[in-house]
Write a protein that holds these residues in place. Structure first.
Motif, mmCIF file in Angstrom:
data_model
loop_
_atom_site.group_PDB
_atom_site.id
_atom_site.type_symbol
_atom_site.label_atom_id
_atom_site.label_comp_id
_atom_site.label_asym_id
_atom_site.label_seq_id
_atom_site.Cartn_x
_atom_site.Cartn_y
_atom_site.Cartn_z
ATOM 1 N N GLU A 147 0.831 -1.211 0.000
ATOM 2 C CA GLU A 147 0.000 0.000 0.000
ATOM 3 C C GLU A 147 0.859 1.252 0.000
ATOM 4 O OE1 GLU A 147 -3.101 2.282 2.955
ATOM 5 O OE2 GLU A 147 -3.066 0.092 3.000
ATOM 6 N N ARG A 148 1.904 1.263 0.816
ATOM 7 C CA ARG A 148 2.783 2.440 0.893
ATOM 8 C C ARG A 148 3.470 2.718 -0.438
ATOM 9 N NH1 ARG A 148 8.141 3.316 2.272
ATOM 10 N NH2 ARG A 148 8.484 1.192 2.995
ATOM 11 N N LEU A 149 3.803 1.653 -1.180
ATOM 12 C CA LEU A 149 4.470 1.817 -2.474
ATOM 13 C C LEU A 149 3.488 2.071 -3.618
ATOM 14 C CD1 LEU A 149 7.235 -0.929 -2.171
ATOM 15 C CD2 LEU A 149 7.458 1.551 -1.832
ATOM 16 N N GLY A 150 2.185 2.069 -3.329
ATOM 17 C CA GLY A 150 1.191 2.420 -4.334
ATOM 18 C C GLY A 150 0.705 1.267 -5.195
ATOM 19 N N TYR A 151 0.852 0.044 -4.711
ATOM 20 C CA TYR A 151 0.399 -1.119 -5.466
ATOM 21 C C TYR A 151 -1.044 -1.471 -5.126
ATOM 22 C CZ TYR A 151 5.101 -2.247 -7.077
ATOM 23 O OH TYR A 151 6.317 -2.219 -7.691
ATOM 24 N N ASP A 152 -1.695 -2.095 -6.083
ATOM 25 C CA ASP A 152 -3.002 -2.704 -5.862
ATOM 26 C C ASP A 152 -2.722 -4.143 -5.434
ATOM 27 O OD1 ASP A 152 -5.654 -3.460 -5.879
ATOM 28 O OD2 ASP A 152 -5.765 -3.650 -8.047
ATOM 29 N N PHE A 153 -2.922 -4.452 -4.161
ATOM 30 C CA PHE A 153 -2.610 -5.775 -3.642
ATOM 31 C C PHE A 153 -3.700 -6.747 -4.086
ATOM 32 C CE2 PHE A 153 -2.462 -9.192 -0.607
ATOM 33 C CZ PHE A 153 -1.102 -9.461 -0.546
ATOM 34 N N ALA A 154 -3.321 -7.804 -4.831
ATOM 35 C CA ALA A 154 -4.307 -8.696 -5.437
ATOM 36 C C ALA A 154 -4.438 -10.051 -4.757
ATOM 37 C CB ALA A 154 -3.968 -8.911 -6.917
ATOM 38 N N ASP A 155 -3.360 -10.593 -4.177
ATOM 39 C CA ASP A 155 -3.437 -11.946 -3.636
ATOM 40 C C ASP A 155 -2.252 -12.216 -2.721
ATOM 41 O OD1 ASP A 155 -4.360 -14.555 -3.264
ATOM 42 O OD2 ASP A 155 -3.464 -15.311 -5.106
ATOM 43 N N MET A 156 -2.446 -13.168 -1.806
ATOM 44 C CA MET A 156 -1.362 -13.630 -0.943
ATOM 45 C C MET A 156 -1.150 -15.109 -1.247
ATOM 46 S SD MET A 156 0.756 -12.761 1.585
ATOM 47 C CE MET A 156 0.014 -11.325 2.327
ATOM 48 N N VAL A 157 0.032 -15.447 -1.738
ATOM 49 C CA VAL A 157 0.370 -16.845 -2.017
ATOM 50 C C VAL A 157 1.132 -17.361 -0.802
ATOM 51 C CG1 VAL A 157 1.629 -18.424 -3.520
ATOM 52 C CG2 VAL A 157 0.446 -16.442 -4.498
#
Length: 162
Positions: free
Chosen positions: A82-92
């Motif tokens: 989130e801090r780096l501006g990504y859209d977090f999609a999934d946790m593997v």
């Protein structure tokens, strides 16, 4: 000469605005246009053109490395993404007791979700504590602790992690 009113309506949608100009009587409750994408749009190179608000990333961790700190590691991954501006999609989450190749699902998910990056808690979550060169050829690998980014580049330029 016809005295019908000219009317301009603007409809916004992700990626732009549609301007509709009409002449004539239009009901006030007219809902306008509905935009739908049928099939896939392609860019100049023939790849699928997808418009996103933010680049996509996924998280990766090993249960045997995280242990009881697994929830903490997951929250650290999400927070950094989130801090780096990504859209977090999934946790593997890889559990070695199932005996599957550790990077197979990660690489498949990165491809399926068209991810730009993978965020991991530490290099120890990879075999031998080293960032896999094959993964860095596919996506950027971002490490939470110590905070480092391994950007996509030729394999020969990968630094050795100690």
């Amino acid at each position: 000469m016809d005295d019908k009113a000219e009317r301009t309506r603007l409809f916004s949608f992700p990626g732009g605005v549609l301007e509709l100009q009409s002449t004539g009587d239009v009901d006030e409750d007219y809902a306008g246009f509905y935009l739908q994408l049928h099939g896939q749009a392609h860019d100049e190179e023939g790849g699928v053109a997808v418009m996103r608000w933010k680049p996509t990333c996924i998280g990766y961790l090993r249960t045997d490395v995280s242990g009881v700190a697994q929830m903490w590691d997951q929250s650290q991954i999400r927070r950094l993404a989130e801090r780096l501006g990504y859209d977090f999609a999934d946790m593997v989450i890889y559990d070695p007791k199932f005996g599957r190749p550790p990077l197979a699902r990660l690489r498949a998910q990165a491809t399926r979700l068209d991810a730009e990056a993978v965020v991991v808690p530490s290099p120890e979550h990879f075999e031998g504590g080293e960032i896999p060169a094959a993964l860095v050829l596919q996506v950027d690998v971002i490490v939470v602790n110590p905070e480092e980014t391994y950007a996509r580049r030729p394999v020969s330029q990968l630094p050795q992690h100690r």
